[in-house]
Structure formats: structure tokens, C-alpha cells
Write a protein that holds these residues in place. Structure first.
Motif, PDB file in Angstrom:
ATOM      1  N   GLU A  69     105.844  80.498  26.758  1.00  0.00           N
ATOM      2  CA  GLU A  69     107.218  80.989  26.673  1.00  0.00           C
ATOM      3  C   GLU A  69     108.052  80.539  27.862  1.00  0.00           C
ATOM      4  OE1 GLU A  69     106.524  85.263  25.904  1.00  0.00           O
ATOM      5  OE2 GLU A  69     107.571  84.756  24.033  1.00  0.00           O
ATOM      6  N   VAL A  84      98.582  88.440  31.309  1.00  0.00           N
ATOM      7  CA  VAL A  84      98.827  87.542  30.169  1.00  0.00           C
ATOM      8  C   VAL A  84      97.659  87.592  29.191  1.00  0.00           C
ATOM      9  CG1 VAL A  84      99.199  85.141  29.504  1.00  0.00           C
ATOM     10  CG2 VAL A  84     100.185  86.019  31.635  1.00  0.00           C
ATOM     11  N   GLU A  88      99.627  89.344  26.123  1.00  0.00           N
ATOM     12  CA  GLU A  88     100.447  88.471  25.289  1.00  0.00           C
ATOM     13  C   GLU A  88      99.623  87.396  24.588  1.00  0.00           C
ATOM     14  OE1 GLU A  88     102.760  87.843  28.772  1.00  0.00           O
ATOM     15  OE2 GLU A  88     104.595  88.308  27.685  1.00  0.00           O
ATOM     16  N   HIS A 117      96.676  97.165  29.344  1.00  0.00           N
ATOM     17  CA  HIS A 117      97.921  96.427  29.158  1.00  0.00           C
ATOM     18  C   HIS A 117      99.115  97.290  28.795  1.00  0.00           C
ATOM     19  CE1 HIS A 117      96.134  92.455  29.547  1.00  0.00           C
ATOM     20  NE2 HIS A 117      95.094  92.941  28.908  1.00  0.00           N
ATOM     21  N   PRO A 170      99.585  90.466  20.419  1.00  0.00           N
ATOM     22  CA  PRO A 170      99.774  89.217  21.153  1.00  0.00           C
ATOM     23  C   PRO A 170     100.738  88.289  20.441  1.00  0.00           C
ATOM     24  CG  PRO A 170      97.715  89.162  19.960  1.00  0.00           C
ATOM     25  CD  PRO A 170      98.263  90.541  19.791  1.00  0.00           C
ATOM     26  N   LYS A 171     101.444  87.480  21.229  1.00  0.00           N
ATOM     27  CA  LYS A 171     102.322  86.484  20.630  1.00  0.00           C
ATOM     28  C   LYS A 171     101.529  85.244  20.272  1.00  0.00           C
ATOM     29  CE  LYS A 171     106.190  88.212  23.231  1.00  0.00           C
ATOM     30  NZ  LYS A 171     106.579  88.277  24.635  1.00  0.00           N
ATOM     31  N   SER A 203     102.055  86.219  14.892  1.00  0.00           N
ATOM     32  CA  SER A 203     101.610  85.515  16.097  1.00  0.00           C
ATOM     33  C   SER A 203     101.388  84.044  15.790  1.00  0.00           C
ATOM     34  CB  SER A 203     100.286  86.094  16.627  1.00  0.00           C
ATOM     35  OG  SER A 203      99.977  87.315  16.068  1.00  0.00           O
TER      36      SER A 203
END
Lengths: 332, 327
Positions: A69, A84, A88, A117, A170-171, A203
Motif C-alpha cells: 500500500e 503488518v 494486514e 492486532h 487482512p488486505k 482480499s
């Protein structure tokens, strides 16, 4: 979403420098499924692990750029990286038995990750873990949450690992050989689950596998790796139907098919090069039947914007070797 | 291929007894549950099934590496079950094994030349010199350099080790080679080399293969006939092409439908049939048809009555109350 540029990973060993990944670049778009395919030792897993700071070897050197990102994540401190990883970026590992610790219940393990998280309380996190287990298709999640990994079958364990990976929305999901340890009917269940979850969570997925069939089934785009370098990158359909690199030709021809009888398999002579001893030129040249003098120089990754390959053969030569099937979709 | 039956198994059962989950209660797992099959001279019979279906146990029972619990195994018309080790020896020469793991099946402390020479020495075939000559010949046959005879297994790659295993299995000119997942540990490009080698050897040496694998593509590629196993039973057996093109058992149909495919043509893909759940515990078998708890077509009959393996098309046998593709 994820942009990797010229990633290089090497290990200093007694026998010299081991170049595991040597100049890998790719992008993963939002909601895209990228497949990375290669044989053992091609550097596909090391590339992913080093991106995420999971290679702890003292002799490793990693260079290049990995932007998630827009933010550089290569060289983040452990503390920042931990935020992270698992948050993510979710991860699914090959062996669901070693990815789960045998001494805690699966619920405990999911709750731990959620609480690391997010600000959730234990009660909320437990409720969320039950919900997640239900979502990945584990029957009776309320009672199963208190069971230990050994009480689950292989497929069910992999579902737990997936539930864990998804626990923080998560992305990006990185799946390293997620179905290799599983039987074909269980593999189908897991791939189907991943597809459905990808649609509902939105995702992006990077799926690493040696099975080009799994790639064909799941991926939007494919990176074919050989000896730590990308041999070919393109849309799944382009790579599978109109492969450009001789290594991809060999790889596709070597797969025994279920849908038709092939009398003789295409073989690639020799064995994959040792990463200790990667030639300076094209790494595939020693096994390539179309080898030319120029192959002593490293071929650049070139081609039209969405289908790239690293091979010195000209388009005319390739057409001669491997005519493209006629039809509206035929490529030049 | 001829119609001569090389190996005939009739109603082979193999059970394993273990301490059960509850203290003091023994549990009996039926790994192979009444398998009957024939292996014909010169053919490749593929046995396919998922892990735990009993395919490796079956192979071991057929070559008498494991004693069968009941049933009979005949090799060239001779009943093998019940023979003593000494009586078995002449038959064992004719049936050799290739194992799955090329790392575990070669002794790391011995040179590959010695490993390949073993079967010859044990069976006292020829003098020292003749054995040395034969080993070199075998290395050439499987595509290895005879100058590497003195090297140790760790100096070879996985594909080369599997060639060494194949050379060892061929040392005594066997009639039957039983290969248990011979390529599953190999990368696809190396797998293709070994499969092609096995096909060439079959042709030149007139070998018969019993080929066990979980990979449906590999099995189709090598087999003349295929047997599909589920929970210790053969649910369908017949000509490979027929089984892959028109499977009759719902399990075979589902299995074939979920193999990830390269859609490199415009041909429509098989509709995926995803069967739910896991394979049942072999010590706690379902009543009736073993597959009924997961079968999309199961009826009351399937829950109560066990289907027999019957011939629905010439040479194509199925154990199902509601077979597909019959017409």
C-alpha cells in the motif's frame, strides 16, 4: 496493493554465495489473485518469507524494494513488521500441523492473534474465533474451538489456519502451498473456500505452488519462476494457453493430464540448477533445447505490458517452434 | 498385453489391531476390506485413491510383505498366502518393488553400486564379475552413468535416486514391478522423465506394472486399467480410458471433477462436484456402502445394503447402487 521491485535474497554459505532470489519484480492489484509457480528450489517461498521478514538467517542479505500500500516494508523493525504480519497481511502455510502449535487449543491460538492486532477483549475475541471457525466450514465451532490441533483432520486443520489468517481482515493473504499436503477432494474444498472468502473479504491473494493446475484454477495472473528469477509473467490465460518461455513450455507439457490421454510427456532434460551455481546468463540455458550464443547473457524481462518473459528467442523463432493455435484469440 | 493373469487377489482383507481410544478396548482398523483384482501380463494396472484408502497396504499384501488377514493371492497360478519365507523366495524374485521416497529407500551408508547389486548377491546370481557387469548394464538401462557406481545416495538428486531404485527393482528381471507412489516426491519436470523411463522399460523388458498413486493425472497417463479405492475397497475398476471418460461410481466422478486443470482449450470444464466431510475412520466403518455419508446420490438402500462390485460394462466393474453413465 503490493509492489515488489528487484528483490534479491542471497545467503552466504561455505560453498559461496547462494542466490535464492535474483531480481524478482511483480505487482499485486486489489482483489487480485497472483500465482507464483516453480519447482522446488526456484526461490518462490524464500521470496515471500524474506518480504515479510520471516527469514531470520544471520547470513542472509536482502535487497530491493517491497511496497505494501505504498509503504516500504523491507527493512521495517521487528515491532513494526509484527503489526503488518498477521494483521494486514495474513499467511497460510503449507503444513497445517506445523503451523499450529500442538500444546494450545485452536481457539487459544486464534484469540492470541486477534488480541495481538486489535483492541478486542478476550470474550469478544473468543466470540470472533467461533464465528471464524464457522465461516471456514468447521462443524460445531462452539465445541471445536476448545479442541487441540491433533483432534482435527488435515483438511480441518488447514481450515483453522485459514481462519487464523483471516482473523484480522487482512488486505493481502499469502498462501504458501496451501493444499500440497492435502488430498484432491480436500484440496477442492479448501480452494473453493479460499475463492469464496476472497470474494466476501475482498482480499488480494498471493498463492505459491508447484502445481500449475492449482494456478490455472485460482490465479488471475501468474509468475513462473526458475532459479530465483521470473521466467514469465502474465495473465493466467495467456501463460497457460500462449506460453512464451521454453521453461513454461516444458513445465506445461510435463503435467500428466486428467482430461486427455497424452502418449508421451514432454521432459526437460537435466535437473534444476543449484542456487549455489546459477549461470550469469539465462539460468535455464543449460537445459534449454533452443539455446543460442546470446544465452550467455542474462535476458531482460520484456514483452507487451501484461505478458513478459525472459528469453532471447525472437517472436518469429517462437512462432516457428510453437505455432499459436488459430482463432480469434490467437496472439502474434 | 495378453489375457494371461499374472497376479490374482481374491477377497483380500487386512486388519490392524491397535489400542483403542478407550482404555482396555482394542480397536480393529480394516485397511483393506475384501479386495479382488487381477493383474494381467504386460499391462499396467493403476490403483488410485486418497491417503488412507489402503492402496499401499494392498500393494504390500499382494507381494506378501504383509501377511493378509484373510483372502488369497495367486501369482502365476501359485497360491502365495501361507507359504514360508523360504518357499516364497523364488516368487519374490519375480515381483519387485519401487518405493515412494527415494531418500528413505536407499541405505545412505552404502554405495549405489552395492545397493543395486544386492538382489543379485542375495539370490546368488553369477560371479562377482558378472554381477559387476550386470550392475553397469542396469545403470545404463535407467539412464545413469556407470562411472557413478561408487558414489553414495546423497550425491544424487531425487530423480536420479528414483532411477537407482528402479535399477535395483529390475536387477533380477522380474515379471511384475509394484511401484508405490514412485513419482510423488519428484518435481514435475523430473516426474515426467521418470514416467517416460518406466514406459520405455515396460516396452523393452515386457514388464507388468502395478502402479499405485494418488495423482489422477499420473495414473491416467501410465495405466491400461485403473482401480479406484475408497476406504479399503475397490469401488470401480476397468479400462483407464473408460473410467476417466465415463466414470460410473459417484466417488470416481467427484474425484475426477475436482482435479485442478489447465484450461488451455475452449473445451468446457467438468462441473466440479465437491464432496463434503472427511474419509471415515477405518476402525469405524459406515454401514452399507462405505461412501454413503459423503455421497450426493445416497439413498436409504445405500445406508443399509452394501453394494457388490459387479460388471456393468464389459470389463468395467462398479460397486454402487446408483451408478452413473450406465447407458
Amino acid at each position: 496493493m503490493l509492489s515488489v521491485r528487484d528483490l534479491k535474497v542471497s545467503f552466504a554459505t561455505r560453498q559461496g554465495e547462494l542466490r535464492a532470489v535474483d531480481g524478482l519484480s511483480f505487482d499485486v492489484g486489489a482483489k487480485e489473485v497472483l500465482g507464483i509457480v516453480g519447482e522446488s528450489g526456484s526461490g518462490k517461498s524464500v521470496a515471500m518469507y524474506s518480504m515479510l521478514g520471516l527469514v531470520r538467517d544471520a547470513n542472509v542479505s536482502i535487497s530491493g524494494s517491497v511496497k505494501f500500500e505504498g509503504r516500504e516494508i523491507l527493512g521495517l523493525s521487528d515491532r513494526e513488521m509484527q503489526r503488518v504480519r498477521g494483521g494486514e497481511v495474513g499467511m497460510i502455510f503449507q503444513d497445517p500441523m506445523t503451523a499450529l502449535t500442538p500444546v494450545y487449543t485452536v481457539g487459544w491460538q486464534i484469540v492470541e492473534q486477534i488480541r495481538a492486532h486489535t483492541e478486542m477483549t478476550k470474550v469478544q475475541a473468543t466470540a470472533r474465533s467461533i464465528e471464524l471457525l464457522g465461516e471456514v466450514g468447521i462443524p460445531n465451532p462452539r465445541s471445536r474451538v476448545n479442541q487441540f490441533p491433533h483432534e482435527f483432520s488435515g483438511g480441518m486443520r488447514q481450515r483453522v489456519v485459514i481462519a487464523m489468517a483471516l482473523s484480522c481482515n487482512p488486505k493481502l493473504l499469502i498462501a504458501d502451498e496451501p493444499t500440497t499436503a492435502l488430498d484432491v477432494t480436500t484440496q477442492a474444498q479448501i480452494l473453493d473456500l479460499m475463492e469464496r472468502l476472497q470474494q466476501s473479504y475482498g482480499s488480494s491473494i498471493v498463492i505459491i505452488t508447484h502445481d500449475i493446475g492449482v494456478i490455472a484454477e485460482m490465479a488471475d495472473r501468474v509468475v513462473v519462476m526458475y532459479a530465483g528469477r521470473p521466467a514469465e509473467i502474465g495473465k493466467e490465460i495467456d501463460v497457460v494457453r500462449y506460453p512464451r518461455h521454453p521453461y513454461t513450455w516444458g513445465l506445461l507439457g510435463a503435467v500428466p493430464r486428467v482430461d486427455s490421454k497424452n502418449s508421451r510427456l514432454v521432459t526437460i532434460p537435466g535437473t534444476p540448477v543449484s542456487p549455489l551455481d546459477v549461470p550469469d546468463g539465462c539460468p535455464f540455458a543449460p537445459r534449454c533445447e533452443y539455446r543460442m550464443t546470446i544465452c550467455d547473457q542474462r535476458p531482460p524481462l520484456h514483452g507487451s505490458d501484461d505478458h513478459l518473459d525472459a528469453c532471447w528467442l525472437s517472436d518469429e523463432q517462437r512462432l516457428q517452434i510453437r505455432p499459436t493455435p488459430e482463432g480469434p484469440e490467437a496472439r502474434p | 498385453m495378453s489375457d494371461e493373469v499374472l497376479l490374482r487377489a481374491t477377497d483380500v482383507v487386512k486388519t490392524f489391531t491397535s489400542r483403542g481410544k478407550k482404555l482396555g478396548v482394542r480397536s480393529v482398523a480394516t485397511a483393506v476390506n475384501g479386495v479382488s483384482l487381477e493383474v494381467r501380463r504386460g499391462e499396467t494396472l493403476g490403483i488410485v485413491g486418497e491417503s488412507g484408502c489402503g492402496k499401499s497396504t494392498l500393494a504390500r499384501c499382494l507381494v506378501q510383505l504383509l501377511p493378509v488377514t484373510s483372502g488369497t493371492v495367486e501369482f502365476r497360478g501359485v497360491e502365495l498366502t501361507g507359504l514360508s519365507r523360504r518357499q516364497l523366495r523364488p516368487h519374490r524374485r519375480e515381483m519387485q518393488l519401487v518405493f515412494q521416497d527415494p531418500y528413505a529407500s536407499l541405505n545412505p551408508r552404502r554405495t549405489v553400486g552395492d545397493i543395486v547389486a544386492d538382489p543379485l548377491k542375495i539370490n546368488k546370481v553369477g560371479t562377482e564379475d558378472e554381477i559387476g557387469e550386470r550392475v553397469r548394464e542396469l545403470f545404463v538401462t535407467v539412464g545413469l552413468d556407470p562411472s557413478s557406481l561408487r558414489r553414495y545416495p546423497h550425491e544424487f538428486s531425487g530423480g536420479q535416486r528414483q532411477r537407482i531404485g528402479i535399477a535395483r527393482s529390475l536387477a533380477l528381471n522380474p515379471l511384475l514391478v509394484v511401484a508405490d507412489e514412485p513419482v510423488s516426491a519428484l518435481d514435475v519436470s523430473v516426474q515426467a522423465q521418470v514416467l517416460n523411463l518406466m514406459a520405455d522399460l515396460q516396452e523393452t523388458l515386457n514388464l507388468t506394472y502395478l502402479f499405485i498413486a494418488h495423482d489422477l493425472g499420473v495414473v491416467r497417463h501410465v495405466s491400461d486399467r485403473v482401480g479406484v479405492m475408497y476406504l479399503g475397497e475397490i469401488v470401480e475398476i476397468g479400462d483407464a480410458e473408460e473410467i476417466y471418460d465415463a466414470p460410473m461410481h459417484p466417488y470416481t466422478e467427484a474425484l475426477l471433477s475436482v482435479v485442478p486443470e489447465l484450461n488451455d482449450t475452449d473445451a468446457p470444464r467438468r462441473e466440479r462436484i465437491i464432496i463434503t466431510g472427511d474419509v471415515p475412520d477405518p476402525s469405524d466403518r459406515p454401514t452399507g456402502c462405505s461412501f454413503h455419508p459423503r455421497c450426493p446420490a445416497a439413498t436409504e438402500l445405500c445406508r443399509s445394503d452394501k453394494p457388490e462390485l459387479i460388471e456393468l460394462r464389459p470389463g468395467h466393474l462398479v460397486a454402487c447402487h446408483h451408478p452413473r453413465n450406465v447407458a
